[in-house]
Design a protein around this motif. Structure first.
Motif, PDB file in Angstrom:
ATOM      1  N   ASP A   1       0.794  -1.224   0.000  1.00 22.33           N
ATOM      2  CA  ASP A   1       0.000   0.000   0.000  1.00 22.33           C
ATOM      3  C   ASP A   1       0.830   1.280   0.000  1.00 22.33           C
ATOM      4  N   LEU A   2       2.153   1.187   0.180  1.00 23.07           N
ATOM      5  CA  LEU A   2       3.010   2.378   0.153  1.00 23.07           C
ATOM      6  C   LEU A   2       3.795   2.497  -1.151  1.00 23.07           C
ATOM      7  N   GLU A   3       3.434   1.677  -2.140  1.00 25.38           N
ATOM      8  CA  GLU A   3       4.084   1.751  -3.453  1.00 25.38           C
ATOM      9  C   GLU A   3       3.950   3.179  -4.007  1.00 25.38           C
ATOM     10  N   GLY A   4       5.064   3.742  -4.460  1.00 23.40           N
ATOM     11  CA  GLY A   4       5.056   5.088  -5.029  1.00 23.40           C
ATOM     12  C   GLY A   4       5.406   6.181  -4.035  1.00 23.40           C
ATOM     13  N   TRP A   5       5.395   5.865  -2.738  1.00 22.10           N
ATOM     14  CA  TRP A   5       5.755   6.833  -1.702  1.00 22.10           C
ATOM     15  C   TRP A   5       7.240   6.724  -1.363  1.00 22.10           C
ATOM     16  N   THR A   6       7.870   7.878  -1.110  1.00 19.39           N
ATOM     17  CA  THR A   6       9.257   7.914  -0.645  1.00 19.39           C
ATOM     18  C   THR A   6       9.293   8.563   0.729  1.00 19.39           C
ATOM     19  N   ILE A   7       9.967   7.922   1.659  1.00 20.01           N
ATOM     20  CA  ILE A   7      10.094   8.450   3.020  1.00 20.01           C
ATOM     21  C   ILE A   7      11.558   8.815   3.240  1.00 20.01           C
ATOM     22  N   ALA A   8      11.792  10.101   3.498  1.00 23.47           N
ATOM     23  CA  ALA A   8      13.143  10.623   3.705  1.00 23.47           C
ATOM     24  C   ALA A   8      13.386  10.806   5.198  1.00 23.47           C
ATOM     25  N   PHE A   9      14.445  10.218   5.698  1.00 19.30           N
ATOM     26  CA  PHE A   9      14.776  10.277   7.119  1.00 19.30           C
ATOM     27  C   PHE A   9      16.009  11.139   7.356  1.00 19.30           C
ATOM     28  N   ASP A  10      15.946  11.979   8.371  1.00 20.90           N
ATOM     29  CA  ASP A  10      17.161  12.545   8.926  1.00 20.90           C
ATOM     30  C   ASP A  10      17.939  11.398   9.571  1.00 20.90           C
ATOM     31  N   LEU A  11      19.219  11.629   9.873  1.00 20.84           N
ATOM     32  CA  LEU A  11      20.046  10.549  10.421  1.00 20.84           C
ATOM     33  C   LEU A  11      20.260  10.707  11.927  1.00 20.84           C
ATOM     34  N   ASP A  12      21.109  11.644  12.322  1.00 19.70           N
ATOM     35  CA  ASP A  12      21.427  11.827  13.740  1.00 19.70           C
ATOM     36  C   ASP A  12      20.203  12.328  14.504  1.00 19.70           C
TER      37      ASP A  12
ATOM     38  N   CYS B   1      14.958   6.798   1.919  1.00 17.48           N
ATOM     39  CA  CYS B   1      16.218   7.499   1.682  1.00 17.48           C
ATOM     40  C   CYS B   1      16.593   8.280   2.935  1.00 17.48           C
ATOM     41  N   VAL B   2      17.831   8.760   2.956  1.00 18.46           N
ATOM     42  CA  VAL B   2      18.331   9.568   4.067  1.00 18.46           C
ATOM     43  C   VAL B   2      18.669  10.953   3.530  1.00 18.46           C
ATOM     44  N   ALA B   3      18.148  11.980   4.207  1.00 19.65           N
ATOM     45  CA  ALA B   3      18.468  13.376   3.881  1.00 19.65           C
ATOM     46  C   ALA B   3      19.022  14.005   5.154  1.00 19.65           C
ATOM     47  N   THR B   4      20.336  14.129   5.221  1.00 15.07           N
ATOM     48  CA  THR B   4      21.008  14.519   6.457  1.00 15.07           C
ATOM     49  C   THR B   4      22.018  15.632   6.220  1.00 15.07           C
TER      50      THR B   4
ATOM     51  N   ALA C   1      16.751   8.893  -4.972  1.00 14.25           N
ATOM     52  CA  ALA C   1      16.242   7.576  -4.581  1.00 14.25           C
ATOM     53  C   ALA C   1      15.297   7.001  -5.630  1.00 14.25           C
ATOM     54  N   GLY C   2      15.022   7.772  -6.686  1.00 15.14           N
ATOM     55  CA  GLY C   2      14.107   7.318  -7.723  1.00 15.14           C
ATOM     56  C   GLY C   2      12.661   7.603  -7.412  1.00 15.14           C
ATOM     57  N   GLY C   3      12.415   8.475  -6.428  1.00 10.55           N
ATOM     58  CA  GLY C   3      11.060   8.774  -6.010  1.00 10.55           C
ATOM     59  C   GLY C   3      10.517  10.050  -6.613  1.00 10.55           C
ATOM     60  N   ASP C   4       9.281  10.357  -6.260  1.00  7.37           N
ATOM     61  CA  ASP C   4       8.560  11.541  -6.722  1.00  7.37           C
ATOM     62  C   ASP C   4       8.396  12.494  -5.540  1.00  7.37           C
ATOM     63  N   PRO C   5       8.977  13.715  -5.601  1.00 13.81           N
ATOM     64  CA  PRO C   5       8.840  14.654  -4.486  1.00 13.81           C
ATOM     65  C   PRO C   5       7.397  14.995  -4.142  1.00 13.81           C
ATOM     66  N   ALA C   6       6.483  14.779  -5.080  1.00 17.97           N
ATOM     67  CA  ALA C   6       5.069  15.044  -4.801  1.00 17.97           C
ATOM     68  C   ALA C   6       4.448  13.963  -3.923  1.00 17.97           C
ATOM     69  N   LYS C   7       5.148  12.830  -3.770  1.00 21.55           N
ATOM     70  CA  LYS C   7       4.663  11.749  -2.907  1.00 21.55           C
ATOM     71  C   LYS C   7       5.777  11.362  -1.930  1.00 21.55           C
ATOM     72  N   ALA C   8       6.195  12.351  -1.152  1.00 25.84           N
ATOM     73  CA  ALA C   8       7.295  12.150  -0.212  1.00 25.84           C
ATOM     74  C   ALA C   8       6.905  12.648   1.172  1.00 25.84           C
ATOM     75  N   ILE C   9       7.539  12.085   2.176  1.00 25.65           N
ATOM     76  CA  ILE C   9       7.334  12.487   3.570  1.00 25.65           C
ATOM     77  C   ILE C   9       8.698  12.576   4.233  1.00 25.65           C
ATOM     78  N   MET C  10       8.899  13.622   5.023  1.00 24.16           N
ATOM     79  CA  MET C  10      10.144  13.803   5.766  1.00 24.16           C
ATOM     80  C   MET C  10       9.952  13.347   7.193  1.00 24.16           C
ATOM     81  N   VAL C  11      11.012  12.750   7.762  1.00 25.70           N
ATOM     82  CA  VAL C  11      11.016  12.346   9.164  1.00 25.70           C
ATOM     83  C   VAL C  11      12.247  12.963   9.814  1.00 25.70           C
ATOM     84  N   GLY C  12      12.042  13.737  10.888  1.00 23.37           N
ATOM     85  CA  GLY C  12      13.180  14.397  11.506  1.00 23.37           C
ATOM     86  C   GLY C  12      12.962  14.725  12.959  1.00 23.37           C
ATOM     87  N   ASP C  13      13.972  15.393  13.541  1.00 25.70           N
ATOM     88  CA  ASP C  13      13.935  15.677  14.977  1.00 25.70           C
ATOM     89  C   ASP C  13      14.205  17.142  15.308  1.00 25.70           C
ATOM     90  N   SER C  14      14.286  18.011  14.292  1.00 25.44           N
ATOM     91  CA  SER C  14      14.701  19.388  14.551  1.00 25.44           C
ATOM     92  C   SER C  14      13.956  20.372  13.661  1.00 25.44           C
TER      93      SER C  14
END
Length: 227
Positions: free
Chosen positions: A5-16, A115-118, A164-177
């Protein structure tokens, strides 16, 4: 949920502070340099907020908090020493946050691209993720040296997702700051904020769409955002 069900979505994670608790090793390196310069080491809990903005910022702010004056000429030598020490001790005490790895595997099984965006340099990010045997879970690992502008510029997230081969229109960021929430707002993409990271900004002022206190809450938060 359907199997993919998450096909086509890209989730970008911060690292530290988001994927891994790296503060012990980063502050450990900082403290060894402080002691070598005749300065007092910083207690881990008092220095966690220094992490997450890149090695040079950590070094400058750490020396400032220890009462030292900074000059760019000596700073270059200190920076090189910091990198050398950190690489040698990159995963002594650093570990993924509880349940993080299991969540990453479930997200991949559901079809998401990760993917990781750090703001950690790409080579250091790869070295750390290699040491923790996490590299192969991500389609791209993208530090500030690999994009046109680093977080909080939204270009960092957009370009990481594209790499990462994804679409920025179907992306979510995960971070701490606020660096992460700011980048998400500028991208613009939704943002899941983790409360267990390194920011010293009150949660209510951080921005983001949903805040989680543990990775056990991640998939419910993600499903709400997508819905």
């Amino acid at each position: 949920m359907s199997q993919r069900d998450l096909e086509g979505w890209t989730i970008a994670f911060d690292l530290d502070g988001t994927l891994v608790d790296s503060a012990p090793d980063l502050i450990g390196t900082l403290n060894r340099l402080l002691v070598a310069e005749g300065l007092p080491p910083r207690p881990l809990e008092a220095a966690r907020h220094l992490v997450g903005h890149g090695a040079m910022a950590l070094l400058k702010d750490g020396f400032a908090e220890a009462g030292a004056e900074w000059n760019d000429e000596g700073g270059k030598v200190l920076f090189d020493a910091f990198i050398a020490d950190y690489i040698a001790n990159i995963a002594v005490d650093t570990r993924p946050f509880p349940s993080c790895v299991e969540v990453l595997d479930r997200l991949s099984a559901r079809g998401a691209t990760l993917c990781v965006a750090t703001n950690k340099r790409t080579d250091l990010s790869l070295a750390l993720l290699d040491a923790l045997e996490l590299t192969n879970r991500f389609a791209a690992i993208v530090g500030p040296d690999a994009v046109s502008a680093k977080k909080p510029d939204g270009a960092h997230i957009r370009e990481a997702v594209l790499k990462a081969g994804g679409d920025p229109a179907k992306a979510i960021m995960v971070g701490d700051s606020t660096t992460d929430t700011g980048a998400a707002a500028n991208a613009p993409v939704p943002c899941i904020l983790v409360s267990f990271g390194y920011s010293d900004v009150p949660m209510a002022q951080m921005g983001g769409d949903i805040t989680i206190d543990h990775y056990d809450e991640f998939e419910d938060a993600l499903d709400k955002l997508i819905a």
